[in-house]
Design a protein around this motif. Structure first.
Motif, PDB file in Angstrom:
ATOM      1  N   GLU A 134      67.967  39.354  13.090  1.00  0.00           N
ATOM      2  CA  GLU A 134      68.891  38.603  12.415  1.00  0.00           C
ATOM      3  C   GLU A 134      69.978  39.713  11.666  1.00  0.00           C
ATOM      4  O   GLU A 134      71.371  39.443  11.385  1.00  0.00           O
ATOM      5  CB  GLU A 134      68.425  38.018  11.222  1.00  0.00           C
ATOM      6  CG  GLU A 134      67.013  37.137  11.509  1.00  0.00           C
ATOM      7  CD  GLU A 134      65.988  37.719  11.377  1.00  0.00           C
ATOM      8  OE1 GLU A 134      65.914  38.714  10.406  1.00  0.00           O
ATOM      9  OE2 GLU A 134      65.096  37.573  12.197  1.00  0.00           O
ATOM     10  N   THR A 135      69.483  41.000  11.192  1.00  0.00           N
ATOM     11  CA  THR A 135      70.289  41.994  10.779  1.00  0.00           C
ATOM     12  C   THR A 135      71.436  42.369  11.684  1.00  0.00           C
ATOM     13  O   THR A 135      72.658  42.520  11.406  1.00  0.00           O
ATOM     14  CB  THR A 135      69.406  43.205  10.408  1.00  0.00           C
ATOM     15  OG1 THR A 135      68.373  42.810   9.396  1.00  0.00           O
ATOM     16  CG2 THR A 135      70.047  44.363   9.811  1.00  0.00           C
ATOM     17  N   ALA A 136      71.041  42.627  13.038  1.00  0.00           N
ATOM     18  CA  ALA A 136      71.817  43.104  14.026  1.00  0.00           C
ATOM     19  C   ALA A 136      72.856  42.079  14.226  1.00  0.00           C
ATOM     20  O   ALA A 136      73.938  42.084  14.582  1.00  0.00           O
ATOM     21  CB  ALA A 136      71.053  43.681  15.151  1.00  0.00           C
ATOM     22  N   ARG A 142      79.988  40.693  11.421  1.00  0.00           N
ATOM     23  CA  ARG A 142      80.977  41.393  10.462  1.00  0.00           C
ATOM     24  C   ARG A 142      81.949  42.221  11.262  1.00  0.00           C
ATOM     25  O   ARG A 142      83.337  42.385  11.009  1.00  0.00           O
ATOM     26  CB  ARG A 142      80.386  42.256   9.614  1.00  0.00           C
ATOM     27  CG  ARG A 142      79.573  41.701   8.482  1.00  0.00           C
ATOM     28  CD  ARG A 142      78.720  42.206   7.568  1.00  0.00           C
ATOM     29  NE  ARG A 142      77.787  41.403   6.617  1.00  0.00           N
ATOM     30  CZ  ARG A 142      77.156  41.925   5.557  1.00  0.00           C
ATOM     31  NH1 ARG A 142      77.219  43.366   5.368  1.00  0.00           N
ATOM     32  NH2 ARG A 142      76.258  41.091   4.975  1.00  0.00           N
ATOM     33  N   LEU A 143      81.450  42.944  12.377  1.00  0.00           N
ATOM     34  CA  LEU A 143      82.434  43.658  13.352  1.00  0.00           C
ATOM     35  C   LEU A 143      83.282  42.887  13.884  1.00  0.00           C
ATOM     36  O   LEU A 143      84.507  43.119  13.793  1.00  0.00           O
ATOM     37  CB  LEU A 143      81.392  44.429  14.191  1.00  0.00           C
ATOM     38  CG  LEU A 143      82.101  45.243  15.266  1.00  0.00           C
ATOM     39  CD1 LEU A 143      82.861  46.418  14.385  1.00  0.00           C
ATOM     40  CD2 LEU A 143      81.026  45.936  16.213  1.00  0.00           C
ATOM     41  N   ILE A 144      82.964  41.785  14.189  1.00  0.00           N
ATOM     42  CA  ILE A 144      83.838  40.760  14.941  1.00  0.00           C
ATOM     43  C   ILE A 144      85.045  40.286  14.104  1.00  0.00           C
ATOM     44  O   ILE A 144      86.298  40.176  14.273  1.00  0.00           O
ATOM     45  CB  ILE A 144      83.305  39.624  15.610  1.00  0.00           C
ATOM     46  CG1 ILE A 144      82.492  40.135  16.910  1.00  0.00           C
ATOM     47  CG2 ILE A 144      84.216  38.542  16.112  1.00  0.00           C
ATOM     48  CD1 ILE A 144      81.648  38.870  17.408  1.00  0.00           C
ATOM     49  N   ALA A 145      84.585  39.827  12.708  1.00  0.00           N
ATOM     50  CA  ALA A 145      85.486  39.434  11.817  1.00  0.00           C
ATOM     51  C   ALA A 145      86.589  40.867  11.565  1.00  0.00           C
ATOM     52  O   ALA A 145      87.889  40.448  11.258  1.00  0.00           O
ATOM     53  CB  ALA A 145      84.992  39.335  10.453  1.00  0.00           C
ATOM     54  N   PRO A 166      65.522  44.862   7.266  1.00  0.00           N
ATOM     55  CA  PRO A 166      66.306  43.742   6.363  1.00  0.00           C
ATOM     56  C   PRO A 166      67.657  44.010   6.075  1.00  0.00           C
ATOM     57  O   PRO A 166      67.868  45.397   5.835  1.00  0.00           O
ATOM     58  CB  PRO A 166      65.472  43.511   5.096  1.00  0.00           C
ATOM     59  CG  PRO A 166      64.269  44.119   5.173  1.00  0.00           C
ATOM     60  CD  PRO A 166      64.483  45.282   6.320  1.00  0.00           C
ATOM     61  N   LEU A 167      68.636  43.111   5.971  1.00  0.00           N
ATOM     62  CA  LEU A 167      69.950  43.358   5.879  1.00  0.00           C
ATOM     63  C   LEU A 167      70.187  43.988   4.806  1.00  0.00           C
ATOM     64  O   LEU A 167      71.313  45.030   4.680  1.00  0.00           O
ATOM     65  CB  LEU A 167      70.655  42.059   5.943  1.00  0.00           C
ATOM     66  CG  LEU A 167      72.300  42.028   5.644  1.00  0.00           C
ATOM     67  CD1 LEU A 167      72.797  42.670   7.108  1.00  0.00           C
ATOM     68  CD2 LEU A 167      73.008  40.612   5.658  1.00  0.00           C
ATOM     69  N   GLU A 168      69.600  43.792   3.688  1.00  0.00           N
ATOM     70  CA  GLU A 168      70.040  44.646   2.481  1.00  0.00           C
ATOM     71  C   GLU A 168      69.727  46.001   2.671  1.00  0.00           C
ATOM     72  O   GLU A 168      70.157  47.046   1.584  1.00  0.00           O
ATOM     73  CB  GLU A 168      69.298  43.834   1.205  1.00  0.00           C
ATOM     74  CG  GLU A 168      67.893  43.870   1.325  1.00  0.00           C
ATOM     75  CD  GLU A 168      67.348  42.670   1.942  1.00  0.00           C
ATOM     76  OE1 GLU A 168      68.076  41.852   2.783  1.00  0.00           O
ATOM     77  OE2 GLU A 168      66.166  41.931   1.841  1.00  0.00           O
ATOM     78  N   ALA A 169      68.783  46.510   3.351  1.00  0.00           N
ATOM     79  CA  ALA A 169      68.677  47.880   3.886  1.00  0.00           C
ATOM     80  C   ALA A 169      69.529  48.582   4.372  1.00  0.00           C
ATOM     81  O   ALA A 169      69.541  49.882   4.772  1.00  0.00           O
ATOM     82  CB  ALA A 169      67.251  48.056   4.376  1.00  0.00           C
ATOM     83  N   ARG A 223      72.742  53.808   7.934  1.00  0.00           N
ATOM     84  CA  ARG A 223      73.884  52.981   8.462  1.00  0.00           C
ATOM     85  C   ARG A 223      73.750  52.259   9.822  1.00  0.00           C
ATOM     86  O   ARG A 223      73.176  52.824  10.595  1.00  0.00           O
ATOM     87  CB  ARG A 223      75.243  53.880   8.512  1.00  0.00           C
ATOM     88  CG  ARG A 223      75.040  54.976   7.475  1.00  0.00           C
ATOM     89  CD  ARG A 223      75.629  54.483   6.122  1.00  0.00           C
ATOM     90  NE  ARG A 223      77.147  54.276   5.911  1.00  0.00           N
ATOM     91  CZ  ARG A 223      78.006  55.446   5.687  1.00  0.00           C
ATOM     92  NH1 ARG A 223      77.493  56.826   5.986  1.00  0.00           N
ATOM     93  NH2 ARG A 223      79.038  55.092   5.465  1.00  0.00           N
ATOM     94  N   ALA A 224      74.772  51.128   9.943  1.00  0.00           N
ATOM     95  CA  ALA A 224      74.773  50.799  11.262  1.00  0.00           C
ATOM     96  C   ALA A 224      76.119  51.484  12.260  1.00  0.00           C
ATOM     97  O   ALA A 224      76.847  51.822  11.430  1.00  0.00           O
ATOM     98  CB  ALA A 224      75.173  49.244  11.323  1.00  0.00           C
ATOM     99  N   SER A 225      75.365  52.105  13.365  1.00  0.00           N
ATOM    100  CA  SER A 225      76.405  52.924  13.886  1.00  0.00           C
ATOM    101  C   SER A 225      77.241  52.141  14.995  1.00  0.00           C
ATOM    102  O   SER A 225      76.979  51.176  15.853  1.00  0.00           O
ATOM    103  CB  SER A 225      75.546  53.988  14.747  1.00  0.00           C
ATOM    104  OG  SER A 225      76.290  54.585  15.819  1.00  0.00           O
TER     105      SER A 225
END
Ligand code: MN
Length: 257
Positions: A134-136, A142-145, A166-169, A223-225
């Protein structure tokens, strides 16, 4: 928005199922995915036999071919009357960073959508047995937005890699370049039950160039790359040198020779 969603792990993989559910909250989604795991298929097309497409639920189809077959069929045949605006591929089970992108069917499926008006997105979760898909999925939304407000040129693929946490991480996005890996680990040699030799290609090598600015570094720092990729493999800085020692004219408009 109409999104064509593909992957390389096959339509039954939790990664594509999770991403389909998330994308359907914001867009119309058509899933066209391989009927089995085709990881490592790269940009291969099936040319030596016909392909079969099987309905797999509402706006979902399986193909007995590669990830690239799936998107190619979708864009050039199945969805001609209802063309997608965006191709998304994933969520892959396992990272696609550094040299992985050369072999990845996940990235290849996105690349096949590069001629659309929007950049295509490849999404990978950095775990082979992920617990936090669910995090990805959320980071993809968010990227598409953001693409709505900051259009990128077509023929661009955004390669998104997200840690299995988890997303908060996740401490937001980092824009990165591809790192590099060491050569792959050795081929495993064994014998089959009838004594014939068999060879099993080993896993990808460890990170070699994983310094600041790379995709590896982003994930290691929470971070998400997001790496922008393009499909033009021309090494432009080698053109002048090659022209000079080959004594050949450069056919490009801006001759360097
Ligand atoms: Mn895969």
């Amino acid at each position: 928005m109409h999104i064509l969603l593909a992957n390389d792990d096959g339509i039954h993989a939790p990664g594509i199922q999770t991403l389909a559910a998330a994308l359907r909250r914001v867009a119309q989604v058509t899933v066209i995915a391989p009927d089995r795991n085709r990881s490592g298929a790269s940009n291969s097309l099936t040319l030596g036999r016909p392909l079969r497409v099987t309905a797999a639920g509402e706006r979902a189809y399986t193909v007995d071919g590669t990830p690239t077959d799936c998107v190619h069929l979708g864009l050039s045949c199945l969805l001609l009357d209802d063309p997608p605006d965006l191709v998304v591929s994933g969520i892959n089970h396992g990272a696609n960073m550094g040299d992985d992108v050369l072999y990845s069917g996940t990235v290849a499926a996105a690349m096949e959508g590069r001629h659309l008006g929007l950049p295509a997105i490849a999404v990978s979760c950095a775990a082979h047995q992920p617990d936090h898909l669910e995090t990805a999925a959320e980071m993809t939304l968010r990227l598409i937005a953001k693409l709505d407000h900051h259009p990128l040129p077509p023929k661009t693929v955004l390669n998104l890699n997200v840690a299995d946490v988890p997303l908060e991480a996740i401490d937001g996005f980092a824009v990165t370049r591809l790192g590099h890996r060491h050569v792959a680990e050795g081929v495993i040699q064994d014998r089959d039950p009838r004594g014939r030799p068999i060879y099993w290609i080993g896993p990808a090598g460890a990170e070699q160039d994983a310094g600041a600015g790379t995709d590896f570094h982003a994930l290691a720092n929470g971070r998400a790359s997001v790496t922008p990729l393009t499909t033009d493999l021309t090494r432009r800085e080698s053109l002048p040198d090659l022209c000079s020692w080959l004594d050949a004219p450069d056919d490009g408009a801006a001759s360097a020779c």
